[in-house]
Design an enzyme around this catalytic site. Structure first.
Site, PDB file in Angstrom:
ATOM      1  N   LYS A 296     -53.945 -28.084 -13.240  1.00 30.20           N
ATOM      2  CA  LYS A 296     -53.505 -28.316 -14.620  1.00 30.20           C
ATOM      3  C   LYS A 296     -54.123 -27.282 -15.558  1.00 30.20           C
ATOM      4  CE  LYS A 296     -51.383 -32.056 -13.384  1.00 30.20           C
ATOM      5  NZ  LYS A 296     -49.972 -32.017 -13.139  1.00 30.20           N
TER       6      LYS A 296
ATOM      7  N   ASN B  24     -62.392 -19.940 -12.966  1.00 35.32           N
ATOM      8  CA  ASN B  24     -61.307 -20.370 -12.083  1.00 35.32           C
ATOM      9  C   ASN B  24     -61.236 -19.426 -10.896  1.00 35.32           C
ATOM     10  OD1 ASN B  24     -58.871 -21.735 -11.235  1.00 35.32           O
ATOM     11  ND2 ASN B  24     -57.684 -20.017 -12.061  1.00 35.32           N
TER      12      ASN B  24
ATOM     13  N   HIS C 287     -58.570 -17.943  -8.089  1.00 37.85           N
ATOM     14  CA  HIS C 287     -57.125 -17.809  -7.857  1.00 37.85           C
ATOM     15  C   HIS C 287     -56.914 -17.041  -6.551  1.00 37.85           C
ATOM     16  CE1 HIS C 287     -52.895 -17.697  -8.937  1.00 37.85           C
ATOM     17  NE2 HIS C 287     -52.880 -16.432  -8.560  1.00 37.85           N
TER      18      HIS C 287
ATOM     19  N   GLY D  74     -60.207 -29.849  -1.846  1.00 43.68           N
ATOM     20  CA  GLY D  74     -61.576 -29.580  -2.285  1.00 43.68           C
ATOM     21  C   GLY D  74     -62.403 -28.739  -1.344  1.00 43.68           C
TER      22      GLY D  74
HETATM   23  C1  GRF Z   1     -57.335 -22.464  -3.420  1.00 42.13           C
HETATM   24  O1  GRF Z   1     -56.623 -21.501  -2.711  1.00 42.13           O
HETATM   25  C2  GRF Z   1     -57.478 -22.061  -4.867  1.00 42.13           C
HETATM   26  O2  GRF Z   1     -57.620 -20.705  -5.067  1.00 42.13           O
HETATM   27  C3  GRF Z   1     -56.156 -22.506  -5.408  1.00 42.13           C
HETATM   28  O3  GRF Z   1     -55.879 -23.723  -4.769  1.00 42.13           O
HETATM   29  C4  GRF Z   1     -56.546 -23.760  -3.508  1.00 42.13           C
HETATM   30  C5  GRF Z   1     -57.425 -24.962  -3.535  1.00 42.13           C
HETATM   31  O4  GRF Z   1     -57.978 -25.234  -2.288  1.00 42.13           O
HETATM   32  N1  GRF Z   1     -56.172 -22.549  -6.839  1.00 42.13           N
HETATM   33  P1  GRF Z   1     -59.152 -26.297  -2.155  1.00 42.13           P
HETATM   34  O5  GRF Z   1     -58.690 -27.575  -2.850  1.00 42.13           O
HETATM   35  O6  GRF Z   1     -60.376 -25.738  -2.785  1.00 42.13           O
HETATM   36  O7  GRF Z   1     -59.298 -26.515  -0.684  1.00 42.13           O
END
Ligand code: GRF
Length: 226
Positions: A89, A105, A107, A16
């Site tokens: 998910k 989202n 990425h 998070g």
């Molecule tokens: C991030 O790199 C996000 O882009 C990817 O998963 C990671 C999550 O990190 N989908 P966090 O849980 O926000 O620290």
């Protein structure tokens, strides 16, 4: 009359850190407020981050009832914007349809490359390094029915350096995610609270859009709504 502060739900699966960046960016009186955090894992540290900030936090297993459970929570909290911050998910089609254009989202690569089913976490950065690409980065996009697929709202390139490992590249991109995602969410909330449904398309402005070794610290002047 749309609410002045858009109620936001954040969905996460793990530590998070992007949730934390959003919590830090959305101050009292800002255009949006995180009112709900949902994780698909009961032990996700994101739940603790939310609870310690006084935000309603729920674990919703990604089983056959997930769409109904999410929609009920979103309705109860009058959610206007959903942010996937490391949520692994697929968002059920019924939820995408109910909040069309209002689910974002983040990425950790430059979509449409290095995204899609199975492309999450370390695997993304391994694939980038294996490809020989010299550029990766962070993408924020609108969520549709397919993984990592909807319209791109904002991107920030990050250089791949000689000797990079999946971990070093992930860390460099994560710093950018923590800047880019809040900037997009704030811009979207401003639009939503002004009654505009469509998310902005943020474009680089001036010379702020550079391949910086050190990430820029203030994106508010670097990104212009379309
Ligand atoms: C991030 O790199 C996000 O882009 C990817 O998963 C990671 C999550 O990190 N989908 P966090 O849980 O926000 O620290």
């Amino acid at each position: 009359m749309p609410p002045l502060q858009v109620p936001i739900a954040v969905l996460a699966s793990g530590r998070g850190s992007n949730l934390q960046a959003l919590m830090d960016a959305l101050h009292e009186g800002g255009p949006g407020r995180i009112v709900l955090v949902v994780t698909d894992r009961p032990d996700a540290p994101a739940l603790d981050r939310a609870r310690s900030a006084g935000i309603a936090a729920h674990h919703v297993a990604a089983d056959g009832r997930v769409a109904d459970a999410l929609l009920a929570l979103f309705e109860a909290h009058e959610i206007g914007l959903v942010v996937l911050a490391g949520y692994l998910k697929r968002v059920p089609a019924a939820v995408v349809a109910a909040l069309r254009g209002r689910i974002l989202n983040v990425h950790p690569a430059l979509l449409p490359s290095f995204g899609g089913p199975g492309m999450y976490g370390r695997r993304v950065h391994e694939a980038v390094l294996a490809s020989g690409a010299r550029l990766s980065g962070a993408t924020v996009h609108v969520v549709d029915e397919q993984y990592d697929h909807g319209p791109i709202v904002a991107q920030w390139p990050v250089p791949v350096k000689r000797g990079d490992t999946p971990e070093s590249l992930a860390a460099r991109i994560l710093e950018i995610e923590h800047i880019l995602l809040p900037a997009v969410v704030v811009a979207c909330c401003r639009r939503l609270s002004a009654g505009t449904m469509a998310p902005p398309s943020l474009a680089p402005a001036g010379d702020a859009f550079v391949l910086a070794d050190t990430p820029p610290t203030d994106l508010s002047h670097a990104l212009l709504p379309d």
